[in-house]
Every structure is written in structure tokens, then in C-alpha cells.
Design a protein around this motif. Structure first.
Motif, mmCIF file in Angstrom:
data_model
loop_
_atom_site.group_PDB
_atom_site.id
_atom_site.type_symbol
_atom_site.label_atom_id
_atom_site.label_comp_id
_atom_site.label_asym_id
_atom_site.label_seq_id
_atom_site.Cartn_x
_atom_site.Cartn_y
_atom_site.Cartn_z
ATOM 1 N N UNK A 18 2.124 51.053 -20.545
ATOM 2 C CA UNK A 18 1.866 52.157 -21.659
ATOM 3 C C UNK A 18 1.575 53.239 -20.878
ATOM 4 N N UNK A 19 0.696 53.806 -19.532
ATOM 5 C CA UNK A 19 0.765 54.888 -19.282
ATOM 6 C C UNK A 19 1.866 55.886 -18.732
ATOM 7 N N UNK A 41 -7.228 60.785 -19.888
ATOM 8 C CA UNK A 41 -8.612 61.169 -20.155
ATOM 9 C C UNK A 41 -9.077 59.776 -20.350
ATOM 10 N N UNK A 42 -8.572 58.765 -21.085
ATOM 11 C CA UNK A 42 -8.941 57.452 -21.496
ATOM 12 C C UNK A 42 -7.535 56.747 -21.975
ATOM 13 N N UNK A 43 -7.683 55.648 -21.790
ATOM 14 C CA UNK A 43 -6.705 54.438 -21.941
ATOM 15 C C UNK A 43 -7.456 53.526 -22.664
ATOM 16 N N UNK A 44 -6.948 52.696 -23.559
ATOM 17 C CA UNK A 44 -7.441 50.964 -24.193
ATOM 18 C C UNK A 44 -6.606 50.540 -24.267
ATOM 19 N N UNK A 45 -6.837 49.107 -24.863
ATOM 20 C CA UNK A 45 -5.602 48.357 -25.353
ATOM 21 C C UNK A 45 -6.713 46.570 -25.782
ATOM 22 N N UNK A 46 -5.457 46.863 -26.914
ATOM 23 C CA UNK A 46 -5.690 45.358 -27.115
ATOM 24 C C UNK A 46 -4.320 44.540 -27.310
ATOM 25 N N UNK A 47 -4.717 43.303 -26.959
ATOM 26 C CA UNK A 47 -3.410 41.973 -26.401
ATOM 27 C C UNK A 47 -3.945 41.094 -27.719
#
Length: 102
Positions: A18-19, A41-47
Motif C-alpha cells: 500500500x505504501x 501522515x497516516x496509514x491503516x489497513x483492514x485485512x
């Protein structure tokens, strides 16, 4: 597409994909590289599903492309199966003299 080492994925590898999609490719293609640079600034993920073999692909789409921030949605799939959804927020900063391309 990425192939997992030993066929065993780690959730961190999906965040890395993703990054890479956003930080190193998409976000910086949306700014003037002589004047600006994008940083995370920010990263989030749902697996959503696991994948233990094969290849995965990622697609990044902009949600917001402003003067000082960008927000990106990323979907990672294995074939037609959704494996991970991620969202990344980027800061758009002016390039300093040290960061100017040579």
C-alpha cells in the motif's frame, strides 16, 4: 504484483505494498516534483482474507487531492478476491533547496 516469501504473507507486507503504491508512485505523480514532495501522515489497513500462495495486486485511488494533503484508498486483491483495504493520508510539502532534483 508481489510474491510472498515461502508462500506465507505477513500483514506488514500488505501495508508495504500500500505504501509503495501511494508514497512512491501515485501521490508524487500528482504534484510538481520540482516544487513539492509527498510524505506519509497516516496509514491503516483492514485485512479481509488471508493468502498463503500466489500473487496479489494493488490499486490505489485518490479520495482527495488538495494543496496540502492527499487521501488515498488502496485495494489489494488476489485474483478477484479482496484481501486487504487500506487508506493512506499524505502531506504535500514544499521541496527545500537540499531536496531539489539535480
Amino acid at each position: 504484483a508481489a510474491r510472498f516469501l515461502f508462500g506465507v504473507p505477513m500483514e506488514g507486507s500488505l501495508l508495504l505494498l500500500s505504501g509503495v503504491l501511494v508514497l512512491f508512485i501515485a501521490a508524487n505523480l500528482c504534484v510538481d516534483p520540482e516544487k513539492e514532495i509527498c510524505v506519509g501522515l497516516e496509514i491503516n489497513a483492514n485485512h479481509i482474507a488471508s493468502c498463503t500462495e500466489g500473487e496479489v495486486s494493488g490499486l490505489a485511488r485518490p479520495v482527495h487531492k488538495g494543496k496540502s494533503t492527499q487521501i488515498w484508498d488502496i485495494q489489494i486483491t488476489q485474483g478477484t478476491r479482496l484481501v486487504c483495504v487500506s487508506r493512506m493520508t499524505m502531506a504535500v510539502l514544499p521541496r527545500s533547496a537540499k531536496q531539489k532534483k539535480s
